[in-house]
Write a protein that holds these residues in place. Structure first.
Motif, PDB file in Angstrom:
ATOM      1  N   HIS A  46       0.737  -1.239   0.282  1.00  0.00           N
ATOM      2  CA  HIS A  46      -0.125  -0.034   0.168  1.00  0.00           C
ATOM      3  C   HIS A  46       0.956   1.516   0.028  1.00  0.00           C
ATOM      4  CE1 HIS A  46      -3.778   2.434   0.097  1.00  0.00           C
ATOM      5  NE2 HIS A  46      -3.533   3.151   1.917  1.00  0.00           N
ATOM      6  N   TYR A  47       1.821   1.556   1.025  1.00  0.00           N
ATOM      7  CA  TYR A  47       2.799   3.101   0.713  1.00  0.00           C
ATOM      8  C   TYR A  47       4.205   2.238   0.593  1.00  0.00           C
ATOM      9  CZ  TYR A  47      -1.075   5.049   4.238  1.00  0.00           C
ATOM     10  OH  TYR A  47      -2.154   5.319   3.929  1.00  0.00           O
ATOM     11  N   GLY A  48       4.476   3.124  -0.573  1.00  0.00           N
ATOM     12  CA  GLY A  48       5.941   3.407  -0.812  1.00  0.00           C
ATOM     13  C   GLY A  48       6.656   4.603  -0.817  1.00  0.00           C
ATOM     14  N   ILE A  49       7.648   4.853  -1.512  1.00  0.00           N
ATOM     15  CA  ILE A  49       8.660   6.294  -2.048  1.00  0.00           C
ATOM     16  C   ILE A  49       8.163   6.030  -3.122  1.00  0.00           C
ATOM     17  CG2 ILE A  49       9.126   6.126   0.873  1.00  0.00           C
ATOM     18  CD1 ILE A  49      11.637   4.712  -0.055  1.00  0.00           C
ATOM     19  N   PHE A  50       8.740   7.776  -3.785  1.00  0.00           N
ATOM     20  CA  PHE A  50       9.736   7.308  -4.881  1.00  0.00           C
ATOM     21  C   PHE A  50      10.565   8.527  -5.054  1.00  0.00           C
ATOM     22  CE2 PHE A  50       8.210  11.531  -8.256  1.00  0.00           C
ATOM     23  CZ  PHE A  50       9.220  10.701  -9.147  1.00  0.00           C
ATOM     24  N   PHE A  51      11.624   8.083  -5.441  1.00  0.00           N
ATOM     25  CA  PHE A  51      12.705   9.149  -5.600  1.00  0.00           C
ATOM     26  C   PHE A  51      13.340  10.050  -7.114  1.00  0.00           C
ATOM     27  CE2 PHE A  51      16.978   9.083  -6.316  1.00  0.00           C
ATOM     28  CZ  PHE A  51      17.950   9.962  -5.206  1.00  0.00           C
ATOM     29  N   GLU A  52      13.389  10.680  -7.167  1.00  0.00           N
ATOM     30  CA  GLU A  52      13.656  11.016  -7.914  1.00  0.00           C
ATOM     31  C   GLU A  52      14.945  11.452  -7.973  1.00  0.00           C
ATOM     32  OE1 GLU A  52      12.106  13.511 -12.233  1.00  0.00           O
ATOM     33  OE2 GLU A  52      10.757  13.549 -10.159  1.00  0.00           O
ATOM     34  N   ASP A  53      15.899  12.310  -8.798  1.00  0.00           N
ATOM     35  CA  ASP A  53      16.830  13.282  -8.666  1.00  0.00           C
ATOM     36  C   ASP A  53      16.585  14.450  -8.924  1.00  0.00           C
ATOM     37  OD1 ASP A  53      19.171  13.840  -8.314  1.00  0.00           O
ATOM     38  OD2 ASP A  53      20.598  13.858 -10.034  1.00  0.00           O
ATOM     39  N   ILE A  54      15.712  15.349  -8.134  1.00  0.00           N
ATOM     40  CA  ILE A  54      15.402  17.152  -8.121  1.00  0.00           C
ATOM     41  C   ILE A  54      15.817  17.560  -7.298  1.00  0.00           C
ATOM     42  CG2 ILE A  54      13.559  16.144  -7.141  1.00  0.00           C
ATOM     43  CD1 ILE A  54      12.302  17.888  -8.222  1.00  0.00           C
ATOM     44  N   MET A 253      10.169   0.916  -4.243  1.00  0.00           N
ATOM     45  CA  MET A 253      10.216   2.156  -4.152  1.00  0.00           C
ATOM     46  C   MET A 253      10.449   2.221  -6.146  1.00  0.00           C
ATOM     47  SD  MET A 253      14.282   3.224  -2.991  1.00  0.00           S
ATOM     48  CE  MET A 253      14.903   3.211  -4.751  1.00  0.00           C
ATOM     49  N   ARG A 254       9.681   3.301  -6.356  1.00  0.00           N
ATOM     50  CA  ARG A 254       9.598   3.625  -7.749  1.00  0.00           C
ATOM     51  C   ARG A 254      10.924   4.734  -7.829  1.00  0.00           C
ATOM     52  NH1 ARG A 254       6.024   8.259 -10.133  1.00  0.00           N
ATOM     53  NH2 ARG A 254       6.495   7.663 -12.622  1.00  0.00           N
ATOM     54  N   PHE A 255      11.656   3.904  -9.087  1.00  0.00           N
ATOM     55  CA  PHE A 255      12.454   4.793  -8.755  1.00  0.00           C
ATOM     56  C   PHE A 255      12.504   4.514 -10.782  1.00  0.00           C
ATOM     57  CE2 PHE A 255      14.144   0.616  -9.282  1.00  0.00           C
ATOM     58  CZ  PHE A 255      15.319   0.474 -10.089  1.00  0.00           C
ATOM     59  N   PRO A 256      13.456   5.938 -10.870  1.00  0.00           N
ATOM     60  CA  PRO A 256      14.409   6.616 -10.997  1.00  0.00           C
ATOM     61  C   PRO A 256      13.585   7.880 -11.116  1.00  0.00           C
ATOM     62  CG  PRO A 256      15.311   6.401 -13.403  1.00  0.00           C
ATOM     63  CD  PRO A 256      13.752   5.249 -13.237  1.00  0.00           C
ATOM     64  N   GLY A 257      12.680   8.642 -11.060  1.00  0.00           N
ATOM     65  CA  GLY A 257      11.731   8.813 -12.080  1.00  0.00           C
ATOM     66  C   GLY A 257      10.336   8.772 -12.588  1.00  0.00           C
ATOM     67  N   GLY A 258       9.674  10.233 -12.712  1.00  0.00           N
ATOM     68  CA  GLY A 258       9.549  11.329 -13.148  1.00  0.00           C
ATOM     69  C   GLY A 258      10.495  12.067 -14.619  1.00  0.00           C
ATOM     70  N   CYS A 259      10.653  12.662 -14.351  1.00  0.00           N
ATOM     71  CA  CYS A 259      11.208  13.647 -15.138  1.00  0.00           C
ATOM     72  C   CYS A 259      12.768  13.070 -15.489  1.00  0.00           C
ATOM     73  CB  CYS A 259      11.625  15.338 -15.889  1.00  0.00           C
ATOM     74  SG  CYS A 259       9.159  16.000 -15.424  1.00  0.00           S
ATOM     75  N   PHE A 260      13.592  12.706 -15.208  1.00  0.00           N
ATOM     76  CA  PHE A 260      14.782  12.086 -15.070  1.00  0.00           C
ATOM     77  C   PHE A 260      14.430  10.830 -15.599  1.00  0.00           C
ATOM     78  CE2 PHE A 260      18.137   9.828 -12.995  1.00  0.00           C
ATOM     79  CZ  PHE A 260      19.023  10.743 -13.309  1.00  0.00           C
ATOM     80  N   VAL A 261      13.457   9.940 -16.001  1.00  0.00           N
ATOM     81  CA  VAL A 261      13.381   9.002 -16.885  1.00  0.00           C
ATOM     82  C   VAL A 261      12.719   9.906 -18.393  1.00  0.00           C
ATOM     83  CG1 VAL A 261      12.177   7.235 -17.599  1.00  0.00           C
ATOM     84  CG2 VAL A 261      12.209   7.223 -15.019  1.00  0.00           C
ATOM     85  N   GLU A 262      12.778  10.525 -18.332  1.00  0.00           N
ATOM     86  CA  GLU A 262      12.784  11.243 -20.040  1.00  0.00           C
ATOM     87  C   GLU A 262      13.684  11.573 -20.558  1.00  0.00           C
ATOM     88  OE1 GLU A 262       8.386  11.596 -19.636  1.00  0.00           O
ATOM     89  OE2 GLU A 262       9.141  12.776 -18.252  1.00  0.00           O
ATOM     90  N   GLY A 263      14.221  12.895 -19.849  1.00  0.00           N
ATOM     91  CA  GLY A 263      15.458  14.324 -19.674  1.00  0.00           C
ATOM     92  C   GLY A 263      14.462  14.548 -20.888  1.00  0.00           C
TER      93      GLY A 263
END
Length: 827
Positions: A46-54, A253-263
């Motif tokens: 149910h609960y997790g985290i999302f990491f993005e290099d921002i 844990m969701r990674f690595p993004g976010g917009c960081f995935v797309e560039g």
């Protein structure tokens, strides 16, 4: 986005009508709980985290590396040559030390193909005082007494003399650590040298230096300094930041993004996982153009997987579908992106006998990491192709077929509309396991969404709320109102954990020295870290989750407040605004006092010509100008002309303006010029009243009429009636409750949130459950606008109190204003 903080002198206007009437709250809230009346089982993820290099969440943040620009690849901005960012030198005379960046040539080979620059030092210190090469770290290096640091670097050259590694104060007056580096054997070939330093003093803004007393030429690359790391991992994480994540008990844990995935600008600026594994000197790094700095990729694919394992979280990997900000791979040419995704899955899940499984084992992890969830794209299913979207369902299907064939056990997550839609749908017959919903809204929106998922179709895909946060009305860094709105929303997701099986807040980290986005739930600098109230909500909810929903019945102490006072004030002003756009405005002659009266410029870059035309030329968010005329009525009509001169969006007409935290506006061509919308700003928080598709043309003058009749609003763009609607009242102030049972411990867990400004008492009336002991874990603030800071990190902090049940069937608990209360009851 952050509400504008610019202040102005008030014009003796009365405030907007209160969002809730000020009738006294009932003395007691009755919450009836029949433990046999169960709801859905709580999802194990149910609960997790999302990491993005921002916000320098990785380099200069969670990634423990202390040397900034360790490979001499960083530059001022994308597309410009590298410079000596983070590095400086000291010498008594310029002739003692000359330094320059060198690049590979036919005669000069660097360390390897991943390295594009190295630093050359020409040293002559044999007859004079030593010279120093200095690195400032990421806004200082945290030196702690008794802490040992691991140094490594690659070098070659003709230099003869000694080399010392030191940690010292910025002015060089204090020496905290010093050790000689054995450079015996240095010659024409690149050699790795290592040493350790142990500090005997404390300084959060120390700097690192290499000290030379000899003569000759020296070439350096990949200078690295690590403190102790989380779980002692090589190339690991900063312990205090990683521990904050661990305390959240993330299930994934969701990674690595976010917009960081797309560039952005180039596919080379996307996250290309295979370039991020192996020894750090073999990682090229790439420009994180989306967030304005270069990354070493020190936290690479392997480190993300290892971190998830160390946190006890399942890895959720987001793959690129051939789209980046500013470009795309045609859908019929995306096979290389699919192959890249399949190779990543083989690295994470494959046996050691496979190509990439063997590479994983070589990198120190022979056991599979076991990716169970894979998201296909990030926010790539927007209706407007300018928003990183192009034939998403076709792209999704190509990935789906390839992954299902080789990894049928992996659950696939699809994109739905990520902004401008409160009810996004999967508009395809293609099968999908979960849908990723994103919501960045205000506290009221989240509280109103308490029942959002009650009516979701249980026959369709599951829901993963991959990104959500209060981004309007959060104050400066993140206030209690934001945290409580999110808490109510989370309770609603818990109640519907059969359909909302996963959720994660975004974003997590911000280095206070480079804040690109606010709010973020963990704020830090070189030596300090603090959690916002939202962090503590995100920590407490998973810690007290339970295993199955128990249904509750609650009296509503705010029921008599729904007939709220009018939203439109009796005295207000009107004006103009823009958002990332240049625009011009003309007021009707009958509205301006004496014709072209200069308005009050609240924010932005405004100018007014002799004919009264007002122009705003900044591309910033939320540029506002307000006319001086006070409107002494809640029934009035505004007539303006407006023209978009350039930028991403359209133009905005402000009405019902009382002060910079309380007003309304009609946004023509908002949301990247795709929607018209009416929004209400109250107490700094923003709430959408109504939206509909629409855009405006650049360079064209439009006639605008806004008719306000109490809380009824009509808006015309030329002769088109765009809106005929009513302003909303905030009915979200009040008491919200939910319950779960924790089957392993047998405890009943009751959550009660008070979003209002008055204290009350809750009577928990229990059926089929004999209460023996009870305690309350509480997060409370004196005011909803209160926040934490690095200077006062525990202003809002969880506390615990023992309760005494009233017999076996009742527990009384105080419910303070602005509070989250988690009551755990034992039989």
């Amino acid at each position: 986005m952050r509400p504008n903080q610019t202040t102005m002198k008030k014009k003796h206007l009365v405030p907007l009508a209160l969002l809730a009437a000020t009738l006294p709250l009932q003395a007691q809230v009755n919450i009836s709980i029949d433990v046999q009346n169960r709801g859905p089982k709580i999802s194990p993820t149910h609960y997790g985290i999302f990491f993005e290099d921002i916000n320098h969440a990785a380099d200069g943040g969670l990634y423990a590396e202390l040397i900034r620009n360790r490979s001499f690849e960083d530059g001022p901005r994308y597309g410009q040559p590298a410079d000596l960012q983070g590095w400086s030198s000291y010498a008594a005379t310029p002739s003692q030390l000359k330094m320059k960046l060198i690049q590979p040539t036919k005669k000069t080979h660097l360390l390897n193909k991943a390295q594009h620059n190295a630093l050359q030092l020409d040293i002559d210190a044999s007859q004079q005082s030593p010279v120093c090469l200095v690195n400032e770290g990421f806004w200082g290096i945290n030196t702690v007494q008794g802490r040992t640091y691991r140094l490594s670097f690659f070098a070659r050259g003709t230099y003869r003399g000694t080399v010392k590694a030191t940690l010292c104060s910025t002015d060089g007056s204090q020496l905290y650590a010093e050790t000689p580096v054995n450079i015996v054997g240095m010659g024409k070939t690149w050699t790795k040298f290592e040493a350790t330093l142990t500090a005997d003093g404390n300084d959060p803004r120390a700097q690192f230096a290499l000290v030379f007393d000899g003569k000759g030429t020296l070439q350096l690359d990949v200078v690295s300094l690590f403190p102790p790391t989380f779980r002692g991992r090589a190339n690991g994480m900063r312990p205090d930041l990683a521990s904050m994540l661990y305390q959240m008990h993330p299930r994934f844990m969701r990674f690595p993004g976010g917009c960081f995935v797309e560039g952005q600008e180039s596919p080379d600026n996307a996250f290309r996982w295979e370039r991020t594994i192996g020894p750090i000197e073999e990682r090229e790094g790439h420009w994180n153009v989306n967030w304005g700095y270069r990354t070493t990729d020190g936290i690479g694919f392997h480190e993300y997987l290892q971190l998830a394992e160390d946190l006890g979280a399942k890895p959720l990997y987001v793959v690129n579908v051939g789209l980046w900000h500013g470009g795309l791979t045609p859908v019929d040419s995306i096979q290389p992106w699919i192959d890249e995704a399949l190779a990543a899955l083989e690295y994470a899940n494959g046996p050691v006998t496979s190509k990439y499984g063997a590479l994983r084992a070589k990198n120190g992890h022979p056991e599979p990491f076991n990716i169970e969830y894979l998201e296909i794209g990030n926010e790539n299913n927007q209706p407007d192709p300018r928003q990183q979207s192009d034939r998403y369902y076709e792209r999704y299907d190509k990935f789906r077929q390839a992954i299902r064939e080789k990894y049928p056990e992996v659950k696939l997550i699809g994109n739905v509309v990520a902004w401008g839609d409160d009810d996004p749908k999967w508009e395809s017959s293609l099968e999908v396991d979960l849908l990723d919903e994103h919501y960045y809204r205000n506290p009221s929106w989240f509280a109103e969404a308490f029942h959002k998922y009650d009516s979701y179709d249980r026959r369709g895909p599951k829901i993963y709320v991959g990104e959500y946060a209060v981004t309007n009305g959060f104050g400066d860094l993140g206030n209690m109102n934001a945290a409580l709105g999110e808490a109510v929303y989370m309770m609603g997701m818990e109640n519907n954990s059969d359909i909302v099986t996963m959720n994660s807040y975004a974003p997590i980290f911000v280095n206070e020295n480079d804040a690109k986005w606010r709010p973020d739930m963990i704020r830090f600098n070189s030596h300090q870290v603090m959690g916002t109230p939202s962090y503590y909500v995100q920590m407490l909810m998973p810690q007290h989750l339970g295993t199955q929903v128990v249904k509750v019945s609650q009296t509503n102490p705010y029921a008599d407040r729904k007939a709220a006072a009018p939203v439109t004030p009796k005295h207000c002003r009107a004006g103009f605004a823009t958002w990332q756009t240049k625009a011009s405005f003309m007021a009707s002659p009958d509205f301006s006092e004496g014709g072209a009266t200069q308005p009050d410029f609240i924010s932005g870059e405004w100018r007014q010509d002799a004919d009264g035309m007002l122009s705003q030329t900044s591309m910033q968010d939320q540029c506002v100008a307000v006319e001086k005329k006070i409107i002494d009525s809640d029934h009035y009509t505004l007539r303006y002309r407006a023209r978009k001169d350039g930028g991403h969006e359209g133009f905005i007409i402000v009405f019902n303006y009382v002060d910079e935290r309380n007003y309304c506006w009609v946004n023509f061509g908002g949301w990247v010029n795709t929607l018209h919308g009416i929004e209400q700003i109250g107490g700094g928080g923003k709430m959408q009243t109504d939206t509909r598709p629409g855009s405006v043309e650049t360079g064209r003058w439009y006639d605008i009429t806004i008719d306000v009749a109490g809380d009824s609003v009509k808006a015309w763009l030329d002769d088109e009636l765009v809106f005929d609607t009513r302003l909303k009242h905030d009915t979200t102030k009040g008491i919200y409750s939910s319950a779960t049972i924790d089957e392993p411990s047998g405890e009943l867990i009751v959550k009660v949130v008070n979003t209002g400004d008055e204290q009350t008492t809750a009577s928990l009336d229990l059926q089929h459950f004999a209460a023996r002991q009870a305690r309350v874990i509480r997060l409370v603030a004196a005011d909803g606008m209160d926040e934490n800071s690095l200077q006062n990190p525990t202003n809002i902090y969880p506390t615990e109190q023992q309760l005494s049940p009233e017999g076996t069937g009742k527990v009384l608990v105080d419910i303070p204003a602005y509070s989250l209360n988690i009551i755990r009851i034992k039989q």
